[in-house]
Design a protein around this motif. Sequence first.
Motif, mmCIF file in Angstrom:
data_model
loop_
_atom_site.group_PDB
_atom_site.id
_atom_site.type_symbol
_atom_site.label_atom_id
_atom_site.label_comp_id
_atom_site.label_asym_id
_atom_site.label_seq_id
_atom_site.Cartn_x
_atom_site.Cartn_y
_atom_site.Cartn_z
ATOM 1 N N VAL A 105 0.828 -1.202 0.000
ATOM 2 C CA VAL A 105 0.000 0.000 0.000
ATOM 3 C C VAL A 105 0.865 1.255 0.000
ATOM 4 C CG1 VAL A 105 -1.681 1.312 1.338
ATOM 5 C CG2 VAL A 105 -1.949 -1.140 1.087
ATOM 6 N N MET A 106 1.841 1.282 0.909
ATOM 7 C CA MET A 106 2.699 2.450 1.070
ATOM 8 C C MET A 106 3.424 2.784 -0.235
ATOM 9 S SD MET A 106 4.754 2.439 4.589
ATOM 10 C CE MET A 106 6.330 2.024 3.889
ATOM 11 N N ASN A 107 3.951 1.742 -0.879
ATOM 12 C CA ASN A 107 4.773 1.973 -2.060
ATOM 13 C C ASN A 107 3.980 2.172 -3.332
ATOM 14 O OD1 ASN A 107 7.480 1.907 -0.947
ATOM 15 N ND2 ASN A 107 6.777 -0.076 -0.232
ATOM 16 N N ALA A 108 2.814 1.514 -3.429
ATOM 17 C CA ALA A 108 1.961 1.766 -4.594
ATOM 18 C C ALA A 108 1.493 3.229 -4.525
ATOM 19 C CB ALA A 108 0.773 0.825 -4.591
ATOM 20 N N PHE A 109 1.198 3.677 -3.316
ATOM 21 C CA PHE A 109 0.798 5.069 -3.076
ATOM 22 C C PHE A 109 1.942 6.009 -3.479
ATOM 23 C CE2 PHE A 109 -0.090 8.565 0.040
ATOM 24 C CZ PHE A 109 -1.332 8.909 -0.445
ATOM 25 N N SER A 141 15.446 0.829 -5.625
ATOM 26 C CA SER A 141 15.547 1.362 -4.257
ATOM 27 C C SER A 141 14.656 0.546 -3.309
ATOM 28 C CB SER A 141 15.141 2.836 -4.280
ATOM 29 O OG SER A 141 14.408 3.175 -3.157
ATOM 30 N N GLY A 142 13.455 0.222 -3.783
ATOM 31 C CA GLY A 142 12.521 -0.558 -2.958
ATOM 32 C C GLY A 142 13.073 -1.927 -2.643
ATOM 33 N N PHE A 143 13.625 -2.589 -3.661
ATOM 34 C CA PHE A 143 14.122 -3.952 -3.462
ATOM 35 C C PHE A 143 15.326 -3.961 -2.520
ATOM 36 C CE2 PHE A 143 16.468 -7.794 -4.208
ATOM 37 C CZ PHE A 143 15.473 -8.755 -4.312
ATOM 38 N N SER A 196 5.485 -2.824 -6.370
ATOM 39 C CA SER A 196 4.283 -1.993 -6.202
ATOM 40 C C SER A 196 4.472 -0.545 -6.699
ATOM 41 C CB SER A 196 3.761 -2.056 -4.772
ATOM 42 O OG SER A 196 4.752 -1.734 -3.857
ATOM 43 N N PRO A 197 5.576 0.162 -6.339
ATOM 44 C CA PRO A 197 5.684 1.524 -6.868
ATOM 45 C C PRO A 197 5.968 1.533 -8.374
ATOM 46 C CG PRO A 197 7.680 0.989 -5.675
ATOM 47 C CD PRO A 197 6.728 -0.156 -5.470
ATOM 48 N N SER A 198 6.749 0.538 -8.825
ATOM 49 C CA SER A 198 7.102 0.489 -10.244
ATOM 50 C C SER A 198 5.872 0.273 -11.107
ATOM 51 C CB SER A 198 8.086 -0.647 -10.506
ATOM 52 O OG SER A 198 9.227 -0.448 -9.738
#
Lengths: 195, 93
Positions: free
Chosen positions: A26-30, A68-70, A119-121
């Motif tokens: 949720v945090m990263n998709a946002f 960065s997320g990974f 999720s953010p990607s």
Amino acid sequence: MEKYLEKFRFYLRLTGVSAISRRYFVMNAFDGALTALGVIIGAWTSGPVQPRTLIGAGLGVSLAMGISGFSGTYFVERAERLRKLEELEHSLLMDLHHSVHVKAQRTAMIWAALVNALSPSLAAVTAIVPFVFAHYGLISKNEAVIISLMLIFSLLFMIGVYLGKISRERVIISGIRIMVVGIITAALIMLLGNM
Amino acid sequence: MDDSLVPSPTIKRVVLDVLKPHQPTIPELASRIVSCNGANRVNVSLAEIDQNTESIKVQVEGSDINLETIRNCIEEMGATIHSVDEVEVARKV
């Protein structure tokens, strides 16, 4: 396949990573959706939109957020989980090296990192898809901006609905609440862009 | 009667004192033990619960229990046998 899936579910249950990855998702998709919103509205208010530039910027942002997320999550989760494993070994007075715990923690680290990366990607990539159509002349540049914004707001709404389902609140209200954050962000960027 | 003709005894039931982390849960651990070679029935009862661990009594019943196999199954799940509290042995017929 079913056996591997069952094992994978068991590892997720064992490590309790499901709740953490839900939060990460949720945090990263946002994050991804709002970043894409920033890039698109920022470019739009700064002058004529060049689809190719936006595709390049969007893909760059998406890749950077993914890496960065990974890496960030993997190292943080690794440190936390190794510490937890050591504490458990201390409590049990045994070496857990050959137990399911080590495999489960490793799976949890990679799973959390993948969720955090994808999720953010995916959110950012979704937002730039209309510009690919605009680049090939299938839709106009302004249409691409509008469709992209609609996609982002829909994505934010879905994130809100998902959060509403988790908290067992009214999903529509929850969806609108998250979408309003996107609208405020868009308004602020427009205001700054026109200054 | 010749001693060498007496069939070797087999373990039919064993009660173990086991220390385990909270995860995997007792049903998961019991299911894993019962799938071990030689175990036909497993009964687990919780004796004590701590911050990170749980002490449990594991009763394993089977036709020919191999303690080493049971130990491996238990340790694979991240638990450890503290002591063997009861053993029931029968002569092979």
